[in-house]
Design a protein around this motif. Sequence first.
Motif, PDB file in Angstrom:
ATOM      1  N   SER A   1       8.000   1.450   0.520  1.00  0.00           N
ATOM      2  CA  SER A   1       7.209   2.684   0.621  1.00  0.00           C
ATOM      3  C   SER A   1       7.750   3.597   1.729  1.00  0.00           C
ATOM      4  CB  SER A   1       5.727   2.363   0.854  1.00  0.00           C
ATOM      5  OG  SER A   1       5.528   1.721   2.095  1.00  0.00           O
ATOM      6  N   LYS A   2       8.122   3.016   2.856  1.00  0.00           N
ATOM      7  CA  LYS A   2       8.662   3.825   3.961  1.00  0.00           C
ATOM      8  C   LYS A   2      10.026   4.407   3.595  1.00  0.00           C
ATOM      9  CE  LYS A   2       6.250   1.347   7.623  1.00  0.00           C
ATOM     10  NZ  LYS A   2       6.426   0.313   8.663  1.00  0.00           N
ATOM     11  N   TYR A   3      10.836   3.633   2.894  1.00  0.00           N
ATOM     12  CA  TYR A   3      12.138   4.119   2.443  1.00  0.00           C
ATOM     13  C   TYR A   3      11.947   5.339   1.543  1.00  0.00           C
ATOM     14  CZ  TYR A   3      16.553   4.320  -0.089  1.00  0.00           C
ATOM     15  OH  TYR A   3      17.721   4.754  -0.651  1.00  0.00           O
ATOM     16  N   LEU A   4      11.033   5.229   0.596  1.00  0.00           N
ATOM     17  CA  LEU A   4      10.785   6.338  -0.333  1.00  0.00           C
ATOM     18  C   LEU A   4      10.288   7.577   0.397  1.00  0.00           C
ATOM     19  CD1 LEU A   4       9.226   4.359  -3.315  1.00  0.00           C
ATOM     20  CD2 LEU A   4      11.497   5.443  -3.226  1.00  0.00           C
ATOM     21  N   VAL A   5       9.375   7.394   1.336  1.00  0.00           N
ATOM     22  CA  VAL A   5       8.856   8.538   2.094  1.00  0.00           C
ATOM     23  C   VAL A   5       9.965   9.150   2.938  1.00  0.00           C
ATOM     24  CG1 VAL A   5       7.318   9.176   4.002  1.00  0.00           C
ATOM     25  CG2 VAL A   5       6.449   7.805   2.097  1.00  0.00           C
ATOM     26  N   PHE A   6      10.693   8.309   3.666  1.00  0.00           N
ATOM     27  CA  PHE A   6      11.742   8.798   4.569  1.00  0.00           C
ATOM     28  C   PHE A   6      12.806   9.591   3.816  1.00  0.00           C
ATOM     29  CE2 PHE A   6      15.474   8.395   7.344  1.00  0.00           C
ATOM     30  CZ  PHE A   6      14.927   8.771   8.562  1.00  0.00           C
ATOM     31  N   ASN A   7      13.130   9.143   2.609  1.00  0.00           N
ATOM     32  CA  ASN A   7      14.211   9.776   1.850  1.00  0.00           C
ATOM     33  C   ASN A   7      13.764  10.858   0.877  1.00  0.00           C
ATOM     34  OD1 ASN A   7      16.731   8.397   2.723  1.00  0.00           O
ATOM     35  ND2 ASN A   7      15.498   6.618   2.197  1.00  0.00           N
TER      36      ASN A   7
ATOM     37  N   PHE B   1       1.907  12.262   3.928  1.00  0.00           N
ATOM     38  CA  PHE B   1       2.238  13.154   5.039  1.00  0.00           C
ATOM     39  C   PHE B   1       3.207  12.409   5.944  1.00  0.00           C
ATOM     40  CE2 PHE B   1       0.864  14.807   9.352  1.00  0.00           C
ATOM     41  CZ  PHE B   1       1.604  15.973   9.267  1.00  0.00           C
ATOM     42  N   HIS B   2       4.471  12.810   5.932  1.00  0.00           N
ATOM     43  CA  HIS B   2       5.529  12.099   6.659  1.00  0.00           C
ATOM     44  C   HIS B   2       5.506  12.455   8.142  1.00  0.00           C
ATOM     45  CE1 HIS B   2      10.164  11.310   6.952  1.00  0.00           C
ATOM     46  NE2 HIS B   2       9.469  10.607   7.821  1.00  0.00           N
ATOM     47  N   VAL B   3       5.161  11.459   8.949  1.00  0.00           N
ATOM     48  CA  VAL B   3       5.182  11.616  10.412  1.00  0.00           C
ATOM     49  C   VAL B   3       5.838  10.395  11.042  1.00  0.00           C
ATOM     50  CG1 VAL B   3       3.172  13.146  10.584  1.00  0.00           C
ATOM     51  CG2 VAL B   3       2.845  10.684  10.683  1.00  0.00           C
ATOM     52  N   HIS B   4       6.271  10.560  12.293  1.00  0.00           N
ATOM     53  CA  HIS B   4       6.863   9.464  13.049  1.00  0.00           C
ATOM     54  C   HIS B   4       5.946   9.121  14.217  1.00  0.00           C
ATOM     55  CE1 HIS B   4      11.060  10.891  11.526  1.00  0.00           C
ATOM     56  NE2 HIS B   4      10.317  10.345  10.582  1.00  0.00           N
ATOM     57  N   ASN B   5       5.644   7.840  14.348  1.00  0.00           N
ATOM     58  CA  ASN B   5       4.760   7.363  15.410  1.00  0.00           C
ATOM     59  C   ASN B   5       5.604   6.559  16.389  1.00  0.00           C
ATOM     60  OD1 ASN B   5       2.818   6.218  17.029  1.00  0.00           O
ATOM     61  ND2 ASN B   5       1.610   5.377  15.359  1.00  0.00           N
ATOM     62  N   TYR B   6       5.697   7.049  17.606  1.00  0.00           N
ATOM     63  CA  TYR B   6       6.484   6.376  18.636  1.00  0.00           C
ATOM     64  C   TYR B   6       5.654   5.364  19.418  1.00  0.00           C
ATOM     65  CZ  TYR B   6      10.117   9.758  17.649  1.00  0.00           C
ATOM     66  OH  TYR B   6      11.082  10.499  17.009  1.00  0.00           O
ATOM     67  N   GLY B   7       4.364   5.322  19.149  1.00  0.00           N
ATOM     68  CA  GLY B   7       3.484   4.408  19.868  1.00  0.00           C
ATOM     69  C   GLY B   7       2.943   3.324  18.964  1.00  0.00           C
TER      70      GLY B   7
ATOM     71  N   ILE C   1       7.342   4.836  10.683  1.00  0.00           N
ATOM     72  CA  ILE C   1       7.104   5.867   9.669  1.00  0.00           C
ATOM     73  C   ILE C   1       5.675   5.707   9.151  1.00  0.00           C
ATOM     74  CG2 ILE C   1       7.757   6.726   7.394  1.00  0.00           C
ATOM     75  CD1 ILE C   1      10.589   5.498   8.024  1.00  0.00           C
ATOM     76  N   ASP C   2       4.870   6.740   9.325  1.00  0.00           N
ATOM     77  CA  ASP C   2       3.507   6.777   8.797  1.00  0.00           C
ATOM     78  C   ASP C   2       3.444   7.848   7.721  1.00  0.00           C
ATOM     79  OD1 ASP C   2       2.475   4.763  10.430  1.00  0.00           O
ATOM     80  OD2 ASP C   2       1.902   6.157  12.007  1.00  0.00           O
TER      81      ASP C   2
ATOM     82  N   ALA D   1      -6.573   9.152  11.008  1.00  0.00           N
ATOM     83  CA  ALA D   1      -5.216   8.924  11.513  1.00  0.00           C
ATOM     84  C   ALA D   1      -4.275   8.601  10.353  1.00  0.00           C
ATOM     85  CB  ALA D   1      -5.232   7.779  12.510  1.00  0.00           C
ATOM     86  N   THR D   2      -3.051   9.094  10.423  1.00  0.00           N
ATOM     87  CA  THR D   2      -2.050   8.803   9.406  1.00  0.00           C
ATOM     88  C   THR D   2      -1.505   7.399   9.654  1.00  0.00           C
ATOM     89  OG1 THR D   2      -1.502  11.148   9.363  1.00  0.00           O
ATOM     90  CG2 THR D   2       0.060   9.662   8.331  1.00  0.00           C
ATOM     91  N   PHE D   3      -1.329   6.627   8.576  1.00  0.00           N
ATOM     92  CA  PHE D   3      -0.919   5.229   8.737  1.00  0.00           C
ATOM     93  C   PHE D   3       0.009   4.833   7.603  1.00  0.00           C
ATOM     94  CE2 PHE D   3      -4.983   5.649   6.639  1.00  0.00           C
ATOM     95  CZ  PHE D   3      -4.928   4.789   5.555  1.00  0.00           C
ATOM     96  N   ASN D   4       0.327   3.541   7.499  1.00  0.00           N
ATOM     97  CA  ASN D   4       1.272   3.055   6.494  1.00  0.00           C
ATOM     98  C   ASN D   4       0.792   1.728   5.899  1.00  0.00           C
ATOM     99  OD1 ASN D   4       2.109   0.920   8.271  1.00  0.00           O
ATOM    100  ND2 ASN D   4       3.381   2.397   9.347  1.00  0.00           N
ATOM    101  N   ILE D   5       1.586   1.142   5.011  1.00  0.00           N
ATOM    102  CA  ILE D   5       1.225  -0.123   4.361  1.00  0.00           C
ATOM    103  C   ILE D   5       1.109  -1.247   5.387  1.00  0.00           C
ATOM    104  CG2 ILE D   5       1.931  -1.848   2.633  1.00  0.00           C
ATOM    105  CD1 ILE D   5       1.130   0.850   1.378  1.00  0.00           C
ATOM    106  N   SER D   6       1.994  -1.270   6.382  1.00  0.00           N
ATOM    107  CA  SER D   6       1.911  -2.288   7.434  1.00  0.00           C
ATOM    108  C   SER D   6       0.567  -2.233   8.155  1.00  0.00           C
ATOM    109  CB  SER D   6       3.032  -2.108   8.471  1.00  0.00           C
ATOM    110  OG  SER D   6       4.231  -2.630   7.995  1.00  0.00           O
TER     111      SER D   6
END
Length: 156
Positions: free
Chosen positions: A22-28, A45-51, A116-117, A129-134
């Motif tokens: 899922s992250k690969y698909l979003v990132f690309n 909504f593609h965002v990057h979370n550094y925390g 990648i969220d 909050a934006t999140f991901n499968i993990s």
Amino acid sequence: MKQMHKKYFLITIFFLMLDILSKYLVFNNLNLYETKKIVSVLNLFHVHNYGVAFSILSNENLWNRFFLSILSIIIILIIFKKILKSNKRDKKLAYCLIIAGAMGNLIDRIYYGFVIDFIDIHIDNWHFATFNISDCSIFIGVVIYIKNTYKIIKKQ
């Protein structure tokens, strides 16, 4: 490998692979900060979370990346040890989901330097909050663990 451990290993790998894909698909396929509406309450909504959760500790420096990666590895190892010692199915499932999520976010942190969220749940202009499968995997694992622990306490 015992049949029981193999089953939980496969569950962990399934959720980890789902997260990575899922992250690969979003990132690309989505530019950073790009939004794709899925349904009225769900966007990609593609965002990057550094925390970590809710962007806590989100400074973009190498020390933070290193610290969060080491912390994730320690947590994964502790939970893996608990899986091997546990004889309760619900707890093993909870641990596997937590490990899969922690590993998915750890892989991002090591490879990209951020997580990648992309899942954006909202009602009108109020966005959770934006999140991901993990993150979902960790959350579901924690809920199962708490539910299992509550049942044990309630029985006593």
